[in-house]
Design an enzyme around this catalytic site. Structure first.
Site, short mmCIF file in Angstrom:
data_model
loop_
_atom_site.label_atom_id
_atom_site.label_comp_id
_atom_site.label_asym_id
_atom_site.label_seq_id
_atom_site.Cartn_x
_atom_site.Cartn_y
_atom_site.Cartn_z
N HIS A 6 0.85 -1.20 0.00
CA HIS A 6 0.00 0.00 0.00
C HIS A 6 0.89 1.25 0.00
O HIS A 6 0.68 2.16 -0.80
CB HIS A 6 -0.91 -0.02 1.24
CG HIS A 6 -1.55 1.29 1.56
ND1 HIS A 6 -2.51 1.86 0.75
CD2 HIS A 6 -1.38 2.17 2.58
CE1 HIS A 6 -2.90 3.02 1.28
NE2 HIS A 6 -2.22 3.23 2.37
N ASP B 214 7.24 22.85 -25.39
CA ASP B 214 7.21 21.48 -24.90
C ASP B 214 8.24 21.37 -23.77
O ASP B 214 8.85 22.35 -23.38
CB ASP B 214 7.56 20.49 -26.04
CG ASP B 214 6.98 19.10 -25.76
OD1 ASP B 214 7.11 18.62 -24.62
OD2 ASP B 214 6.42 18.49 -26.69
N TRP C 75 7.49 -0.25 4.09
CA TRP C 75 8.03 0.44 2.91
C TRP C 75 9.44 0.93 3.17
O TRP C 75 10.19 1.17 2.24
CB TRP C 75 7.12 1.60 2.50
CG TRP C 75 7.32 2.88 3.27
CD1 TRP C 75 6.82 3.17 4.51
CD2 TRP C 75 8.06 4.04 2.86
NE1 TRP C 75 7.20 4.42 4.89
CE2 TRP C 75 7.96 4.99 3.90
CE3 TRP C 75 8.79 4.37 1.73
CZ2 TRP C 75 8.57 6.24 3.84
CZ3 TRP C 75 9.40 5.63 1.68
CH2 TRP C 75 9.28 6.54 2.72
N SER D 283 13.41 6.69 -13.28
CA SER D 283 12.31 7.45 -13.87
C SER D 283 12.18 8.82 -13.22
O SER D 283 12.07 9.84 -13.90
CB SER D 283 11.02 6.65 -13.71
OG SER D 283 9.91 7.46 -13.94
N SER D 284 12.22 8.85 -11.88
CA SER D 284 12.05 10.13 -11.17
C SER D 284 13.18 11.09 -11.48
O SER D 284 12.97 12.28 -11.67
CB SER D 284 12.03 9.91 -9.66
OG SER D 284 10.98 9.08 -9.31
N HIS E 71 13.36 11.57 4.34
CA HIS E 71 12.72 12.80 4.79
C HIS E 71 12.51 13.80 3.66
O HIS E 71 11.40 14.30 3.48
CB HIS E 71 13.36 13.43 6.02
CG HIS E 71 12.40 14.44 6.57
ND1 HIS E 71 11.31 14.08 7.31
CD2 HIS E 71 12.26 15.76 6.33
CE1 HIS E 71 10.56 15.14 7.53
NE2 HIS E 71 11.10 16.18 6.95
N GLU F 86 12.09 13.02 0.76
CA GLU F 86 11.03 12.39 -0.01
C GLU F 86 9.64 12.85 0.43
O GLU F 86 8.77 13.09 -0.40
CB GLU F 86 11.14 10.86 0.12
CG GLU F 86 9.94 10.07 -0.41
CD GLU F 86 9.77 10.13 -1.92
OE1 GLU F 86 10.74 10.50 -2.61
OE2 GLU F 86 8.67 9.83 -2.39
N TYR G 35 8.90 15.66 1.55
CA TYR G 35 8.69 17.01 1.02
C TYR G 35 8.53 16.99 -0.49
O TYR G 35 7.87 17.86 -1.06
CB TYR G 35 9.80 17.95 1.49
CG TYR G 35 9.59 18.26 2.95
CD1 TYR G 35 8.58 19.14 3.32
CD2 TYR G 35 10.28 17.60 3.94
CE1 TYR G 35 8.30 19.37 4.64
CE2 TYR G 35 10.01 17.83 5.28
CZ TYR G 35 9.01 18.72 5.62
OH TYR G 35 8.71 18.93 6.93
N SER H 23 -1.29 27.32 -4.08
CA SER H 23 -0.97 28.73 -4.30
C SER H 23 -1.45 29.22 -5.66
O SER H 23 -1.45 30.43 -5.91
CB SER H 23 0.54 28.96 -4.17
OG SER H 23 0.99 28.53 -2.92
N HIS I 260 14.85 12.46 12.91
CA HIS I 260 13.64 12.50 13.75
C HIS I 260 12.75 11.29 13.49
O HIS I 260 11.80 11.06 14.22
CB HIS I 260 12.87 13.83 13.59
CG HIS I 260 12.22 14.05 12.27
ND1 HIS I 260 12.14 15.28 11.67
CD2 HIS I 260 11.62 13.20 11.42
CE1 HIS I 260 11.51 15.17 10.52
NE2 HIS I 260 11.18 13.93 10.34
N HIS I 261 13.07 10.51 12.47
CA HIS I 261 12.38 9.23 12.28
C HIS I 261 13.01 8.14 13.15
O HIS I 261 12.59 7.00 13.11
CB HIS I 261 12.44 8.79 10.82
CG HIS I 261 11.76 9.76 9.88
ND1 HIS I 261 10.47 9.61 9.48
CD2 HIS I 261 12.21 10.89 9.30
CE1 HIS I 261 10.14 10.62 8.67
NE2 HIS I 261 11.18 11.41 8.54
N THR J 156 6.57 26.71 7.24
CA THR J 156 5.27 26.10 6.96
C THR J 156 4.16 27.00 7.48
O THR J 156 3.14 27.21 6.81
CB THR J 156 5.17 24.71 7.59
OG1 THR J 156 6.35 23.98 7.26
CG2 THR J 156 3.97 23.94 7.08
N LYS K 176 3.55 29.87 5.19
CA LYS K 176 2.74 29.50 4.03
C LYS K 176 1.26 29.49 4.37
O LYS K 176 0.43 30.02 3.63
CB LYS K 176 3.16 28.13 3.48
CG LYS K 176 4.58 28.12 2.95
CD LYS K 176 4.86 26.93 2.07
CE LYS K 176 4.20 27.07 0.73
NZ LYS K 176 4.77 28.11 -0.13
N ARG L 192 1.53 0.71 15.25
CA ARG L 192 1.15 0.61 13.85
C ARG L 192 1.59 -0.76 13.33
O ARG L 192 2.34 -1.47 13.97
CB ARG L 192 1.79 1.73 13.03
CG ARG L 192 3.30 1.67 12.99
CD ARG L 192 3.90 2.97 12.50
NE ARG L 192 3.93 3.02 11.04
CZ ARG L 192 4.85 3.71 10.34
NH1 ARG L 192 5.81 4.36 10.98
NH2 ARG L 192 4.81 3.73 9.04
#
Lengths: 301, 539
Positions: free
Chosen positions: B80, B109, B145, B171-172, B255, B257, B259, B270, B304-305, B330, B333, B452
């Protein structure tokens, strides 16, 4: 019904939820049905106070920001004839809403740093227990008590049998029926709990036997990962006797969800008696094993 | 503004889409078609990943194991996450970038159109590889994951997962290079960097994040592969390695990622809020600067993870402070979005509704993020449902809602038709209510002590899990309405869209016809400052 109105009602439902969360559930040490908030815990060190401060800070900021948004959505809508204004920035405002959050963060950081410093200090402990995580059970070894090494007291602790039978796929057994002293202990009970004394600063040495596990009893206020090759340390000093339940908190394979932890805290005298019995048993067992290992030596010697 | 009509001294094939399905959709080098391919692929993955989530919520509906074996449950949680992150959220942002960035900066293009085709077509194969593991004898990946060793090394499918991740990474990175090259080289004359729409800015910064961190992930999973098959000991304690090393490398990718999955959302919101508030974005430069600061900070907060792995106290304090700092940009924003609405003349079409829900619900996810940043409190929150609630508020009501908002906002431009506003609103209200029924109770579960990634739980957690599951099925079903609205809009809607589909819409993309012709801006458009979405920034 306007969209803004429905949105407003949603937010008030959340606010109600948060308020409920703050009023209930703090007294119990183990999970209770419909519990909304973290427990205060049973140990001297607890992050509960800091959690509540942070929660309230968030609630207040949320009310201010969302409140402003809903006022804007009500006042400045085209259907009420609002005409868009032209301004696109305000240096003064932007400085204000940068500086105020910074001040709040400094306050929170100070609080958290204090909590962290206390937690990190495992010195002056009077007792050491080694916790080893295995797929999917815990091993506890009593290393030292009041400065004296403990002789061979250690055991495995795993999910007790009735829960284990009930949790099998489509067992058709009722999890509600598993109870100890009126508390429903499905998946939160073990065959052999960790017994510890009350009022003693206990240092835990936590390691992993195969993969990474995490030793977590919410009432103790923390969790600590059990990692192969690394010895982690943490401490607790329990205030009241009781049975405190927890679970492995790091994904550790298929039976990760079936790896409970039970800490039984007893008065010091009772604990010392328990420890003595365990040590005696260990001695008897050791003697029996030695005899078994060398059955021929005694008669011939 | 100059209407960028195609003009006629080019060869005839410049004016029309290639003939034939295969030519047009498989061989495509056109940014609009590739954008569509990305979006369709992402939608498909959204439903596949969602189906896995339904299995999870069905098993968790009540205590006791009813449906699946615990191992399969772990496969579902792992798949998932992988499918939603790499298959749904990231490709849909890339699809939006492909479609909109050339239109927004006045380019004909993407800068590297053939690479664009390649970067898309790698992905279906990557996911075929990943999803096929579910049908293999050893089963799919079941270690989460994050693929933490040593657990992930026990899995039989690790090689497939690693190669799939490599392909997604390639790809990314190609997509990101293309976006950077387009933004830096293909802007119409007069489209200065500080005149670009915030969406373009957000993607420029995101693309740099992608290039910086995808190779780090590739390195980490390659080390897993050699540990598993070539007897290296990077992460094997018995051989002198360190399992925590993997976590440092992984989260140095992981991390930024997260963002990567939210900065383009900031850009989208925006664009939309000013349109429906009929007022330029408040503090354009502050918005750009905030995105850049968040991107920078994302590189120095990875641990922090890992507050519970037993870091030295100094490290915990550093990562805690750095993480808390992210709240400042943040917050800026969020305040700026509110100020954009303040003094505006608002209407509440579906894209605006999703954007407003984004601001509120993403902020709630931000609040729980701030709480998680406090290391001592994280000793309780870590790896519980509180975290699950937190990142779903950020990724579902954040990233996914922004993508839905974008889809409604630009569908008229893409398809040339207006979608059904009634059904759009039904989709919105159904989604926004069910998503809160789904995720809000998970905060309570986490605080009460539910870890979890567990397939079964104590009876104390029963009620909130049931509520959460009901919300889950409801949210899942709501997305079928989304599918219906899109299908209706593209093929059946009778209502033609105007060039400027929304009254308050500003920016170059609204100067071309709807649907946007296959080729636009053969002649660079002339940029007028007062036509830009964020107004004149010179004062």
């Amino acid at each position: 019904m306007t969209s803004g109105g429905i949105g407003r009602r949603l937010v008030s439902a959340w606010t109600a939820g948060v308020v409920l969360a703050l009023s209930g559930g703090a007294a119990m040490a183990n999970p209770e049905p419909d519990q909304l908030n973290m427990t205060k815990g049973a140990a001297e060190w607890s992050p509960y106070g800091m959690h509540m401060v942070a929660l309230w800070v968030c609630v207040v900021i949320g009310i201010v920001v969302f409140g402003a948004m809903f006022v804007a959505m009500f006042r400045f809508r085209k259907s009420r004839g609002a005409v868009a204004e032209k301004w696109t920035h305000s240096t003064k405002l932007e400085i204000v809403w940068t500086v105020i959050p910074v001040i709040i963060l400094i306050f929170l950081a100070k609080l958290a740093t204090g909590g962290l410093t206390t937690f990190a200090d495992t010195t002056n402990s009077e007792m050491t227990i080694k916790v080893t995580g295995y797929q999917w059970k815990w091993r506890y070894d009593y290393v030292e008590y009041k400065g004296k090494p403990v002789d061979r007291v250690g055991f495995m602790s795993k999910l007790e049998e009735s829960s284990d039978r009930t949790r099998q796929l489509r067992s058709n057994l009722d999890p509600e029926k598993i109870q100890v002293d009126g508390y429903k202990t499905y998946l939160l009970d073990v065959d052999k709990p960790l017994v510890v004394p009350v009022g003693v600063k206990i240092r835990f040495i936590i390691v992993g036997g195969d993969v990474i596990h995490s030793w977590w009893v919410p009432a103790l206020g923390w969790k600590m990962d059990a990692i192969p090759g690394i010895a982690n340390a943490a401490w607790t000093k329990l205030k009241e006797p009781g049975v405190y339940r927890g679970q492995c908190a790091e994904l550790c394979g298929q039976d990760h969800g079936f790896m409970p932890i039970v800490v039984k805290a007893v008065p010091k005298a009772e604990f010392e008696q328990w420890l003595a019995t365990q040590q005696d048993e260990a001695k008897v067992q050791q003697a029996a094993q030695t005899a078994q290992a060398n059955p021929a030596t005694a008669p011939q010697g | 503004m100059a209407n960028a009509a195609t003009h006629d001294h080019h060869d005839h094939h410049d004016h029309h889409a290639p003939q034939g399905f295969f030519q047009r959709w498989v061989m495509s080098t056109n940014h609009k078609d590739i954008g569509t391919l990305y979006l369709v692929f992402a939608l498909l993955m959204f439903f596949i990943g969602g189906a896995f989530a339904m299995v999870i919520r069905a098993e968790l509906f009540k205590p006791g194991m009813q449906l699946v074996q615990p191992y399969f449950f772990n496969e579902m949680t792992t798949m998932h996450a992988l499918v939603m992150i790499f298959g749904a959220i990231m490709p849909s942002f890339v699809g939006l970038a492909n479609w909109m960035i050339p239109l927004m900066v006045g380019a004909p293009d993407m800068a590297l159109p053939r690479m664009n085709n390649l970067s898309f077509w790698i992905m279906p194969f990557a996911f075929l590889l990943l999803l096929s593991t579910l049908f293999m004898p050893g089963g799919g990946p079941a270690g989460g994951w994050t693929m933490y060793p040593p657990l992930s090394l026990q899995g039989e499918s690790i090689a497939y997962v690693v190669f799939a991740v490599h392909l997604m990474g390639i790809s990314s990175i190609m997509g990101a290079i293309n976006i950077i090259a387009t933004i830096l080289n293909m802007r119409a004359p007069g489209m200065d960097l500080l005149k670009m729409p915030v969406f373009v800015w957000s993607w420029l910064i995101t693309a740099f994040l992608l290039i910086a961190v995808m190779p780090v992930l590739a390195g980490a999973v390659t080390m897993l592969l050699t540990d598993k098959y070539f007897h290296t000991n990077f992460f094997n304690a018995a051989g002198g390695g360190d399992p925590v090393l993997y976590q440092h490398i992984f989260w140095f990718f992981g991390h930024p990622e997260v963002y990567i999955m939210i900065l383009p959302a900031f850009g989208i919101i925006s664009e939309i809020i000013p349109t429906f508030a009929r007022k330029p974005i408040f503090g354009y430069k502050a918005m750009v600067f905030a995105i850049a600061s968040i991107a920078f900070l994302s590189f120095i907060v990875w641990a922090h993870h890992m507050f519970a792995v037993g870091l030295p106290m100094g490290a915990e304090i550093f990562f805690m402070y750095a993480t808390m700092l992210i709240a400042v940009p943040t917050g800026v924003k969020v305040f700026n979005w509110v100020s954009t609405m303040w003094g505006g003349s608002m209407t509440f079409e579906t894209p605006m509704l999703f954007s407003i829900a984004f601001v509120i619900l993403f902020t709630i996810g931000g609040f729980s993020g701030l709480m998680l940043a406090l290391a001592p409190a994280d000793f309780q929150y870590h790896d519980t449902y509180f975290v699950v609630a937190h990142f779903h508020y950020v990724l579902v009501t954040g990233a996914a809602f922004s993508i839905m908002a974008a889809a409604y906002y630009w569908l008229p431009k893409w398809s040339g038709h207006m979608y059904s506003e009634t059904w759009g609103k039904i989709h919105f209200w159904s989604s926004v209510i069910s998503v809160n029924v789904l995720f809000f109770p998970q905060h309570f579960l986490g605080l009460a002590g539910m870890p979890r990634r567990i397939p079964d739980y104590n009876v104390a957690f029963a009620n909130f899990n049931m509520i959460s599951s009901i919300g889950g099925f409801w949210f899942g079903a709501s997305q079928l309405i989304f599918l219906g609205v899109i299908v209706h809009c593209v093929w059946f809607s009778k209502k033609k869209a105007a060039d400027r589909s929304w009254e308050g819409a500003k920016g170059l993309e609204w100067t071309v016809p709807s649907p946007a012709p296959h080729h636009t801006f053969d002649v660079p458009p002339v940029i007028h400052d007062d036509e830009l979405a964020h107004g004149n920034t010179d004062h």
